[in-house]
Structure formats: C-alpha cells, structure tokens
Design an enzyme around this catalytic site. Structure first.
Site, PDB file in Angstrom:
ATOM      1  N   ASP A   1     -11.908  -1.298  -8.350  1.00 47.51           N
ATOM      2  CA  ASP A   1     -12.008  -0.017  -9.040  1.00 47.51           C
ATOM      3  C   ASP A   1     -10.902   0.204 -10.060  1.00 47.51           C
ATOM      4  OD1 ASP A   1     -14.289   0.655  -7.709  1.00 47.51           O
ATOM      5  OD2 ASP A   1     -13.383   2.153  -6.398  1.00 47.51           O
TER       6      ASP A   1
ATOM      7  N   TYR B   1     -28.020   5.795   6.412  1.00 51.64           N
ATOM      8  CA  TYR B   1     -28.119   4.537   7.148  1.00 51.64           C
ATOM      9  C   TYR B   1     -27.142   4.573   8.317  1.00 51.64           C
ATOM     10  CZ  TYR B   1     -24.262   3.467   3.868  1.00 51.64           C
ATOM     11  OH  TYR B   1     -23.121   3.513   3.117  1.00 51.64           O
TER      12      TYR B   1
ATOM     13  N   ARG C   1     -16.429   2.406   6.552  1.00 52.99           N
ATOM     14  CA  ARG C   1     -15.363   1.833   5.729  1.00 52.99           C
ATOM     15  C   ARG C   1     -14.129   1.491   6.551  1.00 52.99           C
ATOM     16  NH1 ARG C   1     -15.144   2.106   0.124  1.00 52.99           N
ATOM     17  NH2 ARG C   1     -17.028   2.954  -0.837  1.00 52.99           N
TER      18      ARG C   1
ATOM     19  N   GLU D   1       0.847  -1.192   0.000  1.00 56.93           N
ATOM     20  CA  GLU D   1       0.000   0.000   0.000  1.00 56.93           C
ATOM     21  C   GLU D   1       0.881   1.240   0.000  1.00 56.93           C
ATOM     22  OE1 GLU D   1      -2.482   2.955   0.097  1.00 56.93           O
ATOM     23  OE2 GLU D   1      -3.226   0.906  -0.223  1.00 56.93           O
ATOM     24  N   GLN D   2       0.538   2.218  -0.847  1.00 52.49           N
ATOM     25  CA  GLN D   2       1.414   3.370  -1.007  1.00 52.49           C
ATOM     26  C   GLN D   2       1.399   4.328   0.174  1.00 52.49           C
ATOM     27  OE1 GLN D   2       0.483   6.071  -4.168  1.00 52.49           O
ATOM     28  NE2 GLN D   2      -1.735   5.960  -3.859  1.00 52.49           N
TER      29      GLN D   2
END
Length: 397
Positions: free
Chosen positions: A291, A213, A107, A33-34
């Site tokens: 994505d 929500y 998230r 991961e960058q």
C-alpha cells in the site's frame, strides 16, 4: 546467498511477508514497526492462489490451513431478491487448477502466522521511522528515539500513509473514492439459522455492495458493507461506526443482509482511499512495497496478495546480488511489478462503478453478462495463475 542487510519499515502483512521472502533469499533482514503491538480489528481478508502458493513455499502451509476457511465459490447476488447473478468455482477446483488454495482469514490470524515465522530477534516494535538518508554505501533509517540502522536496502512497507514514500516523493494525500465501508464480525452461531455456505458472497445494488464470508476457521462471519458518501471529514480513516447507520444505508436490501448486521456487536467505519499508479517506487537504495506504493480499493480482493507478490519479486531480484548491484536490482523489481499492480489498481477502481450500478439498462446488461459466464472469469484466472517468483530475473552479479 547475498548477505545483504535490509531494513523493512512496517510490520504489517506486506512487510512481514517480504521479510520472510528476503530471509529465504539469504538476506539479513530487520522489520521495524512503529506501534508497540500490532492489532487488527474486525477485518477479514481474502488470499488468492497467487499469494498462497508463495506462503506455502515459505513453509506456512500447515499454519495457514489451521486458521483459514477455504470458500467453495465466489457468488454475486442481486441486492433485493437475492437472485444469483454469477457463481465462480473456488475450493478444490481452484486449488487443483492453480496449485494453491484460495483462503479467507481474519487479518490478525494471517499477520500472526507471518510474524511468528520470522527469525527470532528480527521484528522490532515501537520503532517509528522519521527519516531515511542515502549514504555512500547504503541507506540509514532514523527513528523517533534518535536511533539508526544502516543497511544496504530500505523497504518502505508502511501503508497508504507511508512515511518512507513521503520522504522520497513529498506529501501527497491519497484519493478518497467516495466509498465508505462498515465492517465487522458476527459470531457464526448467531447466524446458524441462515445456513450460510462457505462462499465469498457479494450483493450488488444501487450505490453500494455488501460482501460477507467466514473467517477464523468458521467461527465468525466477516462483513464489509460499502455505500457511497460525498466526502470524508474525519482525520482518522478508521472509526467506530454505528450498526443502525449501516442498516439505514442498506434499507430495502435483502433481509439476510439485515440479519447479518443484527448479529454484530460492533462495527467500524472505514473510508476507502487509493492512489493513481506511481511512475516510480524508489530512489537509490530505498524502495516501496504494498500500500505504500499501490494502495487499491478492495474490489478485486488483491491488496494483501499484491503486497505478498511484491515481497517475493523483490527477494528474487536481490537474491545473490552484492551491494554494488542493489540499485540495478531495485530498478528491475519496479519494472516487473508496476505494470501488474497498476492494472489491478485500475480494475478495482472500475469495480466501484460496476458493483454500484442503479437499476436500469446498464445494470441489466451487467447482470446478463455475469449470468452467461461459466467457470472462473478470465481476468481472475490470469491473476490467480501468476507466479511472482517465476519471472525472468536479472543475471546475478
């Protein structure tokens, strides 16, 4: 067990879930991961049964349950008077029908669960990929500090602005949808007087829609307020926004929407981009996921779920495969995934129109059709019932 060495570029939800699936399939996986520390600001996420059933198989059921909210319904309301246009069953009904729950998360909570489940020493932060080179026997990932990793497979799970995708297919900007979202979190206790139910609620109106929500075990109400905007001039696709600007976008909408906006301390402004479906995802021993290859508008609530499915199918294709079978396996992965993700991409793009119809004949027709619906919509049921690990996988070599 294949023992394939795999480098996953990108440690977000799709990359972390893929690493778990690949590890479970016997692969030797490293996630790069960058950023030095992965953070997620003010963002909820919906995870449907087609993804949660996979995460349960990875041994995460208890961890998910502890941080999730299980909504009872998906309901659609009219923008001005709050009239319910449709209500689809979730909760225990959906879990019984599809064998897995529908969940709402922050998230950051979901990413933490996935990252914490990775084997020790397999996640590497601060590793920014600058190039991927095919070698005689594999692929080499090159990082900005000059270090390299040689592996049998490289998976680009590095998002809509994917470096790996650019390396494979050149630079191509994603399409701005003409939609901009304000998003944020409101402490649930500030909204207790509204007696909000644990539902996924979508208010549809002219030129916009408003979704809310509960997340974080019910401690916060997440909202996404989408309005139409002609262009997006900022270089960043994720900026701090102004709550008053969000309120102006929804002037005249139901008071409950303004109550939610008024309970928020800060909001972020998020331009919504997607791409037309790609004709191919990989070259040689390098492929894409999530994505990086199929960014979609969030109007089907399937972005994260489809990236989780990608990882499961990729792992199923690579399970038991030796280095000589990698390219054939990656071709099979594409063949299995591209039609499904393309259909959902295009359906989400279509909802950008359906959700934002101005009041008039088309809106009235839409509302009548929604009101006549009983049970879960056939399209949603088909998505939820899909099992990314139960496909016909190529014979092992």
């Amino acid at each position: 067990m294949s023992g394939l060495k795999i480098t996953v570029v990108g440690g977000g939800i799709g990359g972390a879930a893929a690493a778990l699936a690949l590890t479970r399939a016997g692969c030797d996986v490293h996630v790069c991961e960058q950023v030095a520390s992965k953070t997620e600001v003010g963002a909820g996420i919906q995870v449907s049964p087609n993804a949660t059933r996979l995460l349960h198989r990875y041994g995460l059921a208890d961890a998910l349950r502890a941080r999730a909210v299980k909504p009872r319904h998906i309901e659609v309301r009219r923008w001005d008077d709050g009239r319910i246009l449709s209500r689809e069953e979730l909760g225990d009904v959906a879990e019984e029908a599809f064998g897995a729950p529908y969940y709402h998360f922050h998230r950051a909570d979901l990413l933490s669960i996935l990252s914490d489940a990775l084997p020790t020493g397999r996640a590497h932060s601060g590793r920014r990929c600058v190039d991927v080179v095919q070698t005689k026997d594999g692929a080499r990932t090159i990082f900005d500090d000059g270090s390299t990793i040689d592996s049998d497979v490289v998976v680009g799970a590095d998002g809509i602005h994917s470096v790996v995708r650019k390396i494979l297919f050149g630079d191509e900007r994603p399409r701005f949808s003409g939609n901009v979202a304000y998003r944020g979190l409101a402490p649930a206790d500030r909204l207790a007087h509204l007696r909000l139910r644990h539902n996924a609620t979508n208010w549809m109106g002219p030129g916009g829609h408003f979704v809310h929500y509960f997340v974080s075990g019910g401690r916060f109400v997440n909202f996404v307020a989408v309005s139409e905007q002609a262009k997006w001039e900022r270089e960043s696709w994720n900026d701090r926004g102004e709550i008053e600007d969000a309120k102006k976008c929804f002037a005249g909408w139901h008071p409950q929407i303004h109550e939610i906006l008024g309970a928020v301390d800060e909001t972020f402004k998020w331009a919504l981009f997607d791409r037309v479906p790609l004709s191919r995802w990989g070259v040689g021993r390098v492929t894409l996921l999530g994505d990086a290859c199929h960014p979609m508008l969030p109007y089907m609530a399937q972005g994260a779920a489809q990236s989780i499915e990608d990882g499961a199918t990729l792992a199923a294709c690579l399970a038991g495969i030796g280095p000589s079978g990698v390219i054939e396996a990656l071709t099979k992965y594409e063949e299995l995934r591209r039609p499904r993700t393309a259909a959902i991409q295009l359906a989400a793009r279509g909802n950008a129109v359906t959700f934002h119809l101005p009041d008039g004949a088309e809106q009235e027709k839409r509302d009548i059709e929604m009101s006549a619906r009983t049970g879960l919509s056939p399209r949603r049921a088909a998505i939820f019932g899909f099992d990314a690990e139960r496909l016909q996988i190529m014979p092992q070599s």
